[in-house]
Motif scaffolding. Structure first.
Motif, mmCIF file in Angstrom:
data_model
loop_
_atom_site.group_PDB
_atom_site.id
_atom_site.type_symbol
_atom_site.label_atom_id
_atom_site.label_comp_id
_atom_site.label_asym_id
_atom_site.label_seq_id
_atom_site.Cartn_x
_atom_site.Cartn_y
_atom_site.Cartn_z
ATOM 1 N N ASN A 42 35.584 33.370 38.666
ATOM 2 C CA ASN A 42 35.014 33.225 40.006
ATOM 3 C C ASN A 42 36.056 32.659 40.954
ATOM 4 O OD1 ASN A 42 32.533 34.188 39.190
ATOM 5 N ND2 ASN A 42 31.726 32.140 38.741
ATOM 6 N N GLY A 43 36.140 33.283 42.155
ATOM 7 C CA GLY A 43 37.065 32.790 43.161
ATOM 8 C C GLY A 43 38.413 33.484 43.145
ATOM 9 N N PHE A 44 38.638 34.360 42.184
ATOM 10 C CA PHE A 44 39.914 35.070 42.091
ATOM 11 C C PHE A 44 39.667 36.569 41.932
ATOM 12 C CE2 PHE A 44 40.652 30.831 40.343
ATOM 13 C CZ PHE A 44 41.752 30.409 41.070
ATOM 14 N N ARG A 45 40.542 37.346 42.567
ATOM 15 C CA ARG A 45 40.450 38.785 42.399
ATOM 16 C C ARG A 45 40.964 39.167 41.022
ATOM 17 N NH1 ARG A 45 43.722 41.395 47.060
ATOM 18 N NH2 ARG A 45 44.982 39.498 46.725
ATOM 19 N N PRO A 46 40.449 40.251 40.425
ATOM 20 C CA PRO A 46 40.915 40.696 39.108
ATOM 21 C C PRO A 46 42.425 40.894 39.087
ATOM 22 C CG PRO A 46 38.955 41.918 39.745
ATOM 23 C CD PRO A 46 39.360 41.119 40.946
ATOM 24 N N GLY A 47 43.074 40.304 38.106
ATOM 25 C CA GLY A 47 44.515 40.434 37.965
ATOM 26 C C GLY A 47 45.309 39.466 38.817
ATOM 27 N N LYS A 48 44.647 38.636 39.602
ATOM 28 C CA LYS A 48 45.333 37.707 40.505
ATOM 29 C C LYS A 48 45.103 36.238 40.136
ATOM 30 C CE LYS A 48 46.917 40.998 43.153
ATOM 31 N NZ LYS A 48 48.377 41.264 43.242
ATOM 32 N N VAL A 49 44.600 35.989 38.941
ATOM 33 C CA VAL A 49 44.359 34.605 38.524
ATOM 34 C C VAL A 49 45.706 33.962 38.209
ATOM 35 C CG1 VAL A 49 43.180 33.086 36.895
ATOM 36 C CG2 VAL A 49 42.151 35.283 37.539
ATOM 37 N N PRO A 50 46.021 32.806 38.826
ATOM 38 C CA PRO A 50 47.313 32.150 38.558
ATOM 39 C C PRO A 50 47.468 31.805 37.073
ATOM 40 C CG PRO A 50 46.252 31.208 40.481
ATOM 41 C CD PRO A 50 45.244 32.107 39.850
#
Length: 433
Positions: A42-50
């Motif tokens: 939640n809160g992050f686009r797919p593939g963009k999680v730090p």
């Protein structure tokens, strides 16, 4: 990878393996990067999680997975490097799991024992010698007829081979005992189903009669609390039934898969089947004696891992026989312990005899065995075709190799022939459990 191997017993090894920290860290980092590309938070686009978030959320579990995989992979490499063949899967004991430091773990496993075969000339084998008499064929045909018999209620006195329906209640010194009572029990008189004297006492009884009998449990009775003790039984006979045997005609013959147009040809087929059964029984008896002898003259330490694997196979076989209604793991392992140990020991001993004497499965004997099996079926050509595949043919080759081991041992063993009646020989050849 650093490896050291310690011999802790004849069949147990402790292998200590060290893996550099950078190998673990690199594998963890790679797995976390893969996770970051696919994980949804939640809160992050797919593939963009730090990556830092992924590491915080999944770092511990990923490291645990990687360590398990690294231990398994490095253990397999170490076995190849050290030229060790394990008898089963190891138990891993991590010694150092601290992040940033080299991984060190111990793999505890068993290896196949080194076997020194004993003196084969000390093995004693008793070989049944038997012939099938006309009365044996008569008895077999009578048994087949009784399998297809219908029952007729009679008022006369009971006799052997009648089926009686009874209630009974047993006591020892005036006290009832567990398993000593039943209602509506159907019993074939003369079958030997009950303890000695029980059935004989009912012979001559009629429907409606009540009996009080005294018998003694055998000294070798399976329930030690009852073995050798005298008991009283109160018995009530509800019904006496006489078997009505079917005629020996073509319809009856077909029920046993025999195409015969006369009683004479039916008898010939029955005798042929009995001869096959007798041959197999003699072979089984001789093989059992050979196995017993090999176990007696050879000291053998068996890997527990192999016994456990065999126990699982036996449990699965038992579940299949009973229709698969239970999970095989629910069956107590102890029930199969002795049988599994014997099977494993037999396999190891036979393998050693094969290796030591460079035995091979003779092609002619393999073909002969296939033909022998096929001859017992209505469509032998289908059976022969079935065994044409390498996998199925390999099973027959294993049987032929086992026969070769038995033959080799017999050449050196003390073999004594013993005359037996047909039924005794067949019983002697029943497989050991």
């Amino acid at each position: 990878m650093q490896v050291s191997v310690e011999t802790t017993s004849n069949i147990e090894r402790r292998m200590t393996i060290g893996v550099p920290a950078q190998e673990i860290d690199a594998a963890v980092q790679k797995r976390l990067q893969e996770t970051a590309r696919t994980v949804r938070l939640n809160g992050f686009r797919p593939g963009k999680v730090p990556l830092s978030v992924v590491k915080r959320r999944f770092g511990a579990s990923v490291r645990q997975e990687i360590v398990g995989e690294v231990m398994r992979d490095n253990y397999m490499k170490a076995l190849e490097e050290q030229e060790i063949v394990p008898a089963g899967w190891p138990k891993f004991e991590p010694k150092s799991l601290e992040e940033g430091k080299d991984l060190e773990f111990v793999a505890i496993f068993e290896v196949l024992p080194e076997i020194e075969l004993g003196d084969l000339s000390k093995i004693a084998v008793e070989k049944p010698v038997s012939e099938i008499a006309d009365k044996d064929v008569d008895t077999m045909i009578d048994n087949l007829r009784r399998q297809q018999a219908t029952m007729k209620s009679v008022k006369r006195k009971s006799k052997n081979k009648d089926i009686v329906t009874i209630d009974f209640k047993g006591s020892i010194d005036g006290e009832e005992f567990e398993g000593g009572a039943a209602e509506g029990q159907r019993l074939t008189l003369g079958s030997g189903q009950m303890i000695p004297g029980f059935e004989k006492a009912i012979v001559g009884g009629k429907a409606g009669e009540e009996l009080e009998i005294e018998v003694t449990f055998p000294e070798d009775y399976h329930n030690e609390e009852l073995a050798g003790k005298p008991a009283k039984f109160d018995i009530k006979i509800h019904e006496v039934q006489e078997p009505q045997l079917p005629e020996l005609d073509e319809e009856f013959f077909k029920k046993f898969g025999i195409e015969a147009d006369s009683e004479e040809s039916f008898r010939a087929e029955v005798q042929k089947n009995m001869e096959r059964e007798l041959k197999q029984a003699v072979s089984n008896k001789v093989k059992n004696d050979v196995v017993d002898g090999l176990l007696e003259v050879t000291e053998l330490e068996v890997p527990e891992s192999l016994i456990d694997q065999e126990i699982d196979r036996l449990r699965q076989e038992a579940v299949q026989r009973f229709g698969g209604q239970v999970d095989f793991q629910q069956l107590p392992k102890e029930i199969f312990q002795d049988q599994a140990a014997r099977r494993v020991k037999t396999g190891l001993l036979f393998q050693e005899v094969i290796k030591k004497n460079d035995l091979k499965a003779d092609d002619a004997k393999v073909e002969e065995k296939i033909q022998e099996i096929a001859s017992t079926y209505e469509q032998p050509e289908e059976v022969i075709a079935h065994f044409s595949s390498p996998e199925q043919k390999g099973q027959i080759e294993s049987v032929v190799l086992e026969d070769a081991v038995v033959d080799l041992v017999l050449e050196q063993a003390k073999v004594k022939e013993k005359k037996m009646k047909y039924e005794e020989a067949v019983k002697a050849g029943q497989p050991q459990r």
